[in-house]
Design an enzyme around this catalytic site. Structure first.
Site, short mmCIF file in Angstrom:
data_model
loop_
_atom_site.label_atom_id
_atom_site.label_comp_id
_atom_site.label_asym_id
_atom_site.label_seq_id
_atom_site.Cartn_x
_atom_site.Cartn_y
_atom_site.Cartn_z
CG HIS A 53 40.21 21.99 -9.87
ND1 HIS A 53 39.29 22.78 -10.55
CD2 HIS A 53 40.32 22.54 -8.64
CE1 HIS A 53 38.89 23.76 -9.75
NE2 HIS A 53 39.50 23.63 -8.58
CG ASP A 92 37.68 21.92 -6.10
OD1 ASP A 92 38.62 22.72 -5.92
OD2 ASP A 92 36.48 22.24 -5.97
CG HIS A 152 34.16 28.27 -9.84
ND1 HIS A 152 34.66 27.67 -8.71
CD2 HIS A 152 32.82 28.37 -9.64
CE1 HIS A 152 33.67 27.42 -7.86
NE2 HIS A 152 32.54 27.85 -8.40
C1 NCD Z 1 37.92 26.08 -3.28
C2 NCD Z 1 38.93 26.70 -2.30
O1 NCD Z 1 38.74 26.55 -1.08
O2 NCD Z 1 39.89 27.32 -2.75
N1 NCD Z 1 36.72 25.77 -2.56
C3 NCD Z 1 35.76 24.88 -2.94
O3 NCD Z 1 34.74 24.78 -2.25
N2 NCD Z 1 35.90 24.12 -4.00
C4 NCD Z 1 37.69 27.02 -4.42
C5 NCD Z 1 36.93 26.42 -5.58
O4 NCD Z 1 37.47 25.62 -6.35
O5 NCD Z 1 35.75 26.74 -5.73
ZN ZN Z 2 38.86 24.51 -6.87
#
Ligand code: NCD
Ligand code: ZN
Length: 336
Positions: A12, A237, A131
């Site tokens: 991710h 992420d 999500h």
């Molecule tokens: C992510 C982003 O900035 O694209 N932000 C986050 O806080 N994780 C988007 C996401 O995965 O929720």
């Molecule tokens: Zn993300």
């Protein structure tokens, strides 16, 4: 003793576009054999054309060998023909509830209307990455969303479903009820709680969605990951935002963890005495759930302490200024 990781994967990842792509993608490409690339660009990646253009931009930045960008398609209504055409070029379809996080306005507004497209994903055996947050109270969003996961898992029993970046003990319990469901876990949710973000002076660098939860939740995540849960996959992420979007009123959500991900994971697993479970978490579990064969790449981690820089370009990394006891051999793109 060094740790050798066979084909580490980041399941991710936000690579962004333009200059930001150029800044951040080399970190992932240097340390991982592949990554699942999120589609929430300013213009969502929601067609075969956009998937191809984005993959080409990533290849132009990272080269075409050594790092496999596993592309995702932004969830919307698709026809069977749309999905059949794109199937071989994506690893899955990513669903965002509308407005729940960065660049998700084009996401789902009415979950009663997604069934037809989800049924096609099940039929075509295309994984659905979700999500999983409602628009409720920020600490309860993930737990409230479990009813949607349950509906998906029960209504589409052959669908390969991924709960993205889980943060709660309840999500771990849910996962254990459905064999066809997997989940990604980030580095930061293994390390921090809400207290780290808001318990002292406010910390924009670790503000993200889903918000980090309670110590009990973090410990449940840690315990499951460190015990080698077979359906938990590492997904950083890593979500870079420039300082001017973080250090202002209305701070953007996202933690930039790509440069520190493997070293900090090595430290966590080794200190817990669970290093033998790291390869499954960062590679084998994902390979078996997604049935992928990434390019072979062995990454060597050494027990050498290094200080995480305060910035990479205009982005503050996770653990900035902290010392990590493990480093990736030849970890950083040459400009740093
Ligand atoms: C992510 C982003 O900035 O694209 N932000 C986050 O806080 N994780 C988007 C996401 O995965 O929720
Ligand atoms: Zn993300």
């Amino acid at each position: 003793m060094d740790l050798l990781l066979d084909t580490p994967l980041d399941m991710h990842l936000h690579l962004r576009e333009g200059e930001m792509l150029g800044l951040v993608a080399p970190f992932s490409a240097a340390q991982f054999a592949g990554g699942v690339v999120m589609p929430n660009l300013v213009q969502p990646v929601d067609s075969l054309e956009r998937v191809r253009a984005y993959r080409a931009a990533i290849a132009a930045t990272c080269g075409t060998t050594g790092f496999a960008p596993y592309m995702t398609l932004f969830f919307r209504d698709y026809t069977s023909q749309d999905l059949a055409e794109v199937k071989d070029e994506i690893i899955g379809v990513k669903l965002y509830p509308a407005g729940i996080t960065t660049q998700s306005e084009a996401g789902v507004r009415d979950f009663d209307r997604i069934g037809a497209t989800v049924a096609l994903l099940e039929e075509l055996d295309i994984p659905l990455l979700v999500h999983g947050e409602t628009g409720g109270f920020v600490m309860e969003r993930e737990q409230e969303f479990l009813k949607v996961y349950q509906w998906l898992a029960e209504t589409f029993p052959r669908l390969r479903l991924v709960m993205e970046h889980i943060t709660t003990a309840a999500a771990i319990e849910f996962l254990d009820r459905f064999d066809q469901v997997a989940a990604t876990v980030t580095l930061h949710h293994l390390l921090i709680t809400l207290d780290d973000i808001a318990g002292g002076l406010l910390r924009q660098d670790i503000f993200c969605k889903p918000i980090a939860k309670t110590p009990r939740d973090r410990d449940a995540l840690r315990q499951a990951v460190l015990a080698g849960h077979p359906r938990l996959m590492f997904g950083s992420d890593s979500a870079p935002h420039p300082r001017h979007k973080k250090e202002r009123l209305g701070c953007a959500a996202g933690v930039f963890s790509a440069p520190v991900a493997l070293p900090a994971l090595a430290e966590l697993f080794v200190e817990a005495g669970c290093a033998e479970h790291l390869p499954a978490f960062v590679s084998a579990n994902a390979r078996s759930f997604y049935r992928i064969e990434p390019p072979a790449k062995t990454v060597r981690l050494e027990p050498i302490a290094w200080r995480v820089p305060d910035r990479y370009g205009e982005v503050t990394p996770f653990l900035a200024g902290k010392t990590i006891g493990w480093g990736v051999k030849a970890p950083h793109p040459s400009q740093f």
